[in-house]
Design an enzyme around this catalytic site. Sequence first.
Site, PDB file in Angstrom:
ATOM      1  N   TYR A 168       0.818  -1.212   0.000  1.00 28.92           N
ATOM      2  CA  TYR A 168       0.000   0.000   0.000  1.00 28.92           C
ATOM      3  C   TYR A 168       0.852   1.263   0.000  1.00 28.92           C
ATOM      4  CZ  TYR A 168      -4.723  -1.849   0.702  1.00 28.92           C
ATOM      5  OH  TYR A 168      -5.943  -2.436   0.539  1.00 28.92           O
ATOM      6  N   LYS A 196       3.015 -15.222   1.644  1.00 31.00           N
ATOM      7  CA  LYS A 196       3.320 -16.041   0.471  1.00 31.00           C
ATOM      8  C   LYS A 196       4.832 -16.267   0.437  1.00 31.00           C
ATOM      9  CE  LYS A 196       1.226 -16.968  -2.965  1.00 31.00           C
ATOM     10  NZ  LYS A 196       0.815 -18.331  -3.428  1.00 31.00           N
ATOM     11  N   ASP A 225      -3.057 -17.820   0.042  1.00 36.17           N
ATOM     12  CA  ASP A 225      -4.095 -18.402  -0.829  1.00 36.17           C
ATOM     13  C   ASP A 225      -4.761 -19.587  -0.144  1.00 36.17           C
ATOM     14  OD1 ASP A 225      -1.670 -19.781  -1.057  1.00 36.17           O
ATOM     15  OD2 ASP A 225      -1.958 -20.319  -3.162  1.00 36.17           O
ATOM     16  N   ASP A 255      -6.387  -7.105   3.718  1.00 35.17           N
ATOM     17  CA  ASP A 255      -7.520  -6.439   3.076  1.00 35.17           C
ATOM     18  C   ASP A 255      -8.454  -7.496   2.477  1.00 35.17           C
ATOM     19  OD1 ASP A 255      -9.028  -4.265   1.976  1.00 35.17           O
ATOM     20  OD2 ASP A 255      -8.076  -4.657   0.041  1.00 35.17           O
ATOM     21  N   ASP A 274     -12.210  -9.134   4.105  1.00 34.29           N
ATOM     22  CA  ASP A 274     -13.495  -9.073   3.395  1.00 34.29           C
ATOM     23  C   ASP A 274     -14.107 -10.461   3.304  1.00 34.29           C
ATOM     24  OD1 ASP A 274     -13.532  -6.327   2.874  1.00 34.29           O
ATOM     25  OD2 ASP A 274     -14.098  -6.603   0.774  1.00 34.29           O
TER      26      ASP A 274
HETATM   27  C1  IPM Z   1     -10.470  -1.338   3.747  1.00 35.60           C
HETATM   28  C2  IPM Z   1     -10.715  -0.665   2.439  1.00 35.60           C
HETATM   29  C3  IPM Z   1      -9.577   0.301   2.191  1.00 35.60           C
HETATM   30  C4  IPM Z   1      -8.326  -0.506   2.009  1.00 35.60           C
HETATM   31  C5  IPM Z   1      -9.796   1.266   1.037  1.00 35.60           C
HETATM   32  C6  IPM Z   1     -11.071   2.063   1.194  1.00 35.60           C
HETATM   33  C7  IPM Z   1      -8.624   2.195   0.863  1.00 35.60           C
HETATM   34  O1  IPM Z   1     -10.857  -1.614   1.428  1.00 35.60           O
HETATM   35  O2  IPM Z   1     -10.364  -0.625   4.767  1.00 35.60           O
HETATM   36  O3  IPM Z   1     -10.398  -2.563   3.776  1.00 35.60           O
HETATM   37  O4  IPM Z   1      -8.033  -1.031   0.924  1.00 35.60           O
HETATM   38  O5  IPM Z   1      -7.599  -0.637   2.989  1.00 35.60           O
HETATM   39 MG    MG Z   2     -10.932  -3.633   2.115  1.00 35.01          MG
END
Ligand code: IPM
Ligand code: MG
Length: 370
Positions: A143, A194, A227, A251, A255
């Site tokens: 990032y 990884k 993975d 990230d 999710d």
């Molecule tokens: C998260 C989001 C952020 C990230 C974005 C909005 C920059 O996806 O907080 O997970 O990628 O970190």
């Molecule tokens: Mg995210």
Amino acid sequence: MASNKKILFLPGDGIGSEVMAEVRRILEWLEASRALGFDITEDLVGGASYDAHGTPLTDDTMNAAMNADAVLFGSVGGPKWDDLDFSLKPERGLLRLRKEMDLFANLRPAIVFDALAEASTLKPEIISGLDIMIVRELTGGIYFGEPRGIETLEDGTRRGINTQVYTTSEIERVARVGFELARKRQGRVCSAEKANVMESGILWREDVQRIRDEEYPDIELTHMYADNAAMQLVRNPKQFDVIVTDNLFGDILSDEAAMLTGSLGMLPSASLGAPDGTGQRRALYEPVHGSAPDIAGRGLANPLACILSLGMMLRYSFDLGSEADLIETAVSNVLSEGLRTADIMQPGKAKVSTSVMGDALLRELDEIGA
Ligand code: IPM
Ligand code: MG
């Protein structure tokens, strides 16, 4: 009475301000019934800040965040700002806050509330009772790594570049956060990288293992390729207690873990810096859900993730664990009573608006916490 806690509210874009209005009411309840004092100030971030000031985060707001005891963040982004230059995008406001506050440890719990076990796309027996904590490194890795950019080569070919880079100290400090959390949970950490293809992954694995051996021999540590971790999360998520991983894998895996619970609208998060001399950490709390521009301003948003983020603030920044427990219990009870915002609506349940969900929570708090 102890001095008031300074909280900076950054509602941001989309549904941010609606869900945060409900958090304000919970804080007022705590002040009235718990002899606690909070000084809340509010500022702009993301697209809202861009519209007012031409930047997704002003220096003044950045300073206010540095000086707050804790920041509560709503959400940023929306189609209105999609075509902005990369450096002005709403998301840059959030990334600047993370970087300048040095919030290197991102805690993302994935918890299945009993009342919502049916809402997952996975079979109830796979996810019921699930309680995972993902610790994502938040200020390093790809990032922020340099070099980065898009360049044009001599022959006209364009090339996009990002760099995955980690130092031992960056790995060690986030690993420690994971091990400390595991000590208060089931005592198990899985580290995901990884190492089979990335040198930074090899370093990650070695450093995490060394911290475990030297400082946390009581913790059970396993290593997994990221993975495989993604696959195991849907195959048998309950094998995990704490997962520690880098910024990008975190990230993605967070999710995925959030979706296991069937209710992205339910999940809170905390982003923490290093403790200062007094043990205080800079901290920002935010719901995992995004700005949901499609439903913004219509009273449809689920305020529970933001309210649970307040719970994490009480627990991690203000050492108010029993108040945090109270909020979590109230949320769980309101769900058991059958109240649902649209995002978690199920047949036979009562569909309610953002503020009616807030009302119900306050009633519940009166009942169990008065
Ligand atoms: C998260 C989001 C952020 C990230 C974005 C909005 C920059 O996806 O907080 O997970 O990628 O970190
Ligand atoms: Mg995210």
